[in-house]
Design an enzyme around this catalytic site. Sequence first.
Site, PDB file in Angstrom:
ATOM      1  N   ARG A  42      -4.096   7.609   3.392  1.00 22.14           N
ATOM      2  CA  ARG A  42      -2.849   7.262   2.692  1.00 22.14           C
ATOM      3  C   ARG A  42      -2.443   8.311   1.666  1.00 22.14           C
ATOM      4  NH1 ARG A  42      -3.479   1.184   1.717  1.00 22.14           N
ATOM      5  NH2 ARG A  42      -3.167   1.713  -0.453  1.00 22.14           N
ATOM      6  N   ARG A  53     -23.424   8.201  14.030  1.00 24.66           N
ATOM      7  CA  ARG A  53     -23.029   8.270  12.622  1.00 24.66           C
ATOM      8  C   ARG A  53     -21.632   7.681  12.481  1.00 24.66           C
ATOM      9  NH1 ARG A  53     -27.664   9.483  12.139  1.00 24.66           N
ATOM     10  NH2 ARG A  53     -28.563  11.290  11.055  1.00 24.66           N
ATOM     11  N   THR A  95       4.706   2.150   6.273  1.00 24.06           N
ATOM     12  CA  THR A  95       3.301   1.748   6.346  1.00 24.06           C
ATOM     13  C   THR A  95       2.596   2.676   7.324  1.00 24.06           C
ATOM     14  OG1 THR A  95       1.688   0.124   7.157  1.00 24.06           O
ATOM     15  CG2 THR A  95       3.904  -0.120   8.006  1.00 24.06           C
ATOM     16  N   ARG A 148       0.840  -5.157  -4.961  1.00 18.97           N
ATOM     17  CA  ARG A 148       0.982  -6.174  -3.910  1.00 18.97           C
ATOM     18  C   ARG A 148       1.417  -7.498  -4.534  1.00 18.97           C
ATOM     19  NH1 ARG A 148      -0.844  -4.180   0.996  1.00 18.97           N
ATOM     20  NH2 ARG A 148      -2.403  -2.527   0.919  1.00 18.97           N
ATOM     21  N   ASP A 169       0.354   1.829   9.061  1.00 16.06           N
ATOM     22  CA  ASP A 169       0.014   1.018  10.244  1.00 16.06           C
ATOM     23  C   ASP A 169       1.121   1.092  11.303  1.00 16.06           C
ATOM     24  OD1 ASP A 169      -2.128   0.355   8.702  1.00 16.06           O
ATOM     25  OD2 ASP A 169      -1.763  -1.795   8.661  1.00 16.06           O
ATOM     26  N   ARG A 228      -4.535  -2.915  10.357  1.00 14.12           N
ATOM     27  CA  ARG A 228      -4.892  -4.327  10.183  1.00 14.12           C
ATOM     28  C   ARG A 228      -4.688  -5.114  11.484  1.00 14.12           C
ATOM     29  NH1 ARG A 228      -5.671  -7.575   5.988  1.00 14.12           N
ATOM     30  NH2 ARG A 228      -5.356  -5.899   4.491  1.00 14.12           N
ATOM     31  N   ASP A 266       3.572  -0.777  11.942  1.00 13.13           N
ATOM     32  CA  ASP A 266       3.690  -2.022  12.708  1.00 13.13           C
ATOM     33  C   ASP A 266       4.870  -2.891  12.304  1.00 13.13           C
ATOM     34  OD1 ASP A 266       2.705  -2.704  10.250  1.00 13.13           O
ATOM     35  OD2 ASP A 266       1.047  -3.931  10.987  1.00 13.13           O
ATOM     36  N   GLU A 282      -9.867  -0.662  11.768  1.00 12.07           N
ATOM     37  CA  GLU A 282     -10.638  -1.583  10.915  1.00 12.07           C
ATOM     38  C   GLU A 282     -10.435  -3.055  11.289  1.00 12.07           C
ATOM     39  OE1 GLU A 282      -9.199  -1.115   6.881  1.00 12.07           O
ATOM     40  OE2 GLU A 282      -7.174  -1.649   7.479  1.00 12.07           O
ATOM     41  N   ASP A 313       5.711  -5.123   5.852  1.00 15.74           N
ATOM     42  CA  ASP A 313       6.200  -6.476   6.139  1.00 15.74           C
ATOM     43  C   ASP A 313       6.178  -7.399   4.924  1.00 15.74           C
ATOM     44  OD1 ASP A 313       3.463  -6.312   6.229  1.00 15.74           O
ATOM     45  OD2 ASP A 313       3.209  -7.436   8.097  1.00 15.74           O
ATOM     46  N   MET A 355      -7.684   2.994   9.406  1.00 16.79           N
ATOM     47  CA  MET A 355      -6.976   1.788   8.972  1.00 16.79           C
ATOM     48  C   MET A 355      -6.190   1.213  10.134  1.00 16.79           C
ATOM     49  SD  MET A 355      -5.780   2.321   5.046  1.00 16.79           S
ATOM     50  CE  MET A 355      -6.987   2.249   3.718  1.00 16.79           C
ATOM     51  N   HIS A 402      -8.927   5.443   2.376  1.00 18.23           N
ATOM     52  CA  HIS A 402      -7.659   5.765   1.702  1.00 18.23           C
ATOM     53  C   HIS A 402      -7.271   7.232   1.776  1.00 18.23           C
ATOM     54  CE1 HIS A 402      -8.622   1.771   0.266  1.00 18.23           C
ATOM     55  NE2 HIS A 402      -7.325   1.635   0.081  1.00 18.23           N
ATOM     56  N   GLY A 462       0.845  -1.208   0.000  1.00 15.33           N
ATOM     57  CA  GLY A 462       0.000   0.000   0.000  1.00 15.33           C
ATOM     58  C   GLY A 462       0.873   1.249   0.000  1.00 15.33           C
TER      59      GLY A 462
END
Length: 351
Positions: free
Chosen positions: A276, A267, A125, A72, A127, A171, A129, A221, A103, A169, A273, A10
């Site tokens: 990103r 709401r 990333t 990917r 994330d 994961r 992570d 998410e 990763d 986002m 995205h 990503g």
Amino acid sequence: MRIGVLTGGGDCPGLNAAIRGIVHRASMLGHEVTGIHEGWAGLLGSGNVSPLTSANTAGILHLGGTILGSSRTNPARSEDEMREVEENLRRHEIDALATIGGDDTLSVSAKLSERGAAVVGIPKTIDNDVPHTEWCIGFDTASQVVGDALDRLHTTAESHRRVMVVEVMGRDAGWLAMVGGVGGGADLIIIPEQPVTIEGVVEHVQRRMDARRFSIVVIAEGATVEGTETIAAGGRVDQFGHAQLATRGIGTRLAEAIEARTGVEARVTVLGHVQRGGSPSIFDRVLATRMGATAVDWLHAGRGGVMTAAQGLEIVPVPFGEVIGHHRPIDARFYQLVRQFVLDEEPVAEG
Ligand code: F6P
């Protein structure tokens, strides 16, 4: 030496700054740089590459996305594709690789390195992570996007006395939710590392509604709320085996459950995205420039098989073996400090 550069997985803000950092340092040291297009896909078939120079990478520092494109694609799925990658490195006279990715991209880098290629990985990333690095390129910018969104949602939540659920986002790790949520003043943050129950969420929201009459809930998410019915992650599974988590609809399910149980209007905003995209923060630009330049320095010195890791004020080499197959959940000390914003039903232990 000719150094090949690719961006995989990503995209995120700061990739172009890293590419530029690599090109500038390489040209300073007398090396050439070849851009590999669309991640590992650019090393399949007959290869999709083109030269990168100081001239054609001028003016990209502040641009989001990646001028090289990304994918990917996972050549490590088959021995034939790994050979194709190696064949293309020879065909295009690429002596060493700087791979910018999360990763998945780094796992392919590690395999190539084990097979003898000179590879330095650069972690990116939103994330955040990747193990052993405090910062991944793109995370700082994305957490600012989350914080900005929360600022905007606060005013409308207060006007209408509503609960606003914000799905971000993330994961496997809650870095983006925690940092964006704490910085943006969320009342409750729900992260993948810490499953919660709908009863706990409702109780927390009710208390907050009684006190302030509006509430902002951030949820990653990949998080789990027991008692809400999320659907299994769907969409096309990528070549690394990841399904699209956004299709679980966790934010929507949570907002529905809160509204049904509290009677308060809820709401949902799915940031998706947007997190990103856009221009990288100064922090990400500088981090990417430093990591790019450091990767070239190490390749210049004949050092491969490592990732550039940000630790304190240093960029240090971490062997791929210590990165691949490991996770980087939210830091327990940070979590403990801000746990008033999470549901501590099963506290994350201090490590
Ligand atoms: O891996 C980074 C990430 O941003 C995850 O947080 C998210 O689940 C995923 O990418 C989304 O990827 P795609 O662009 O394939 O929808």
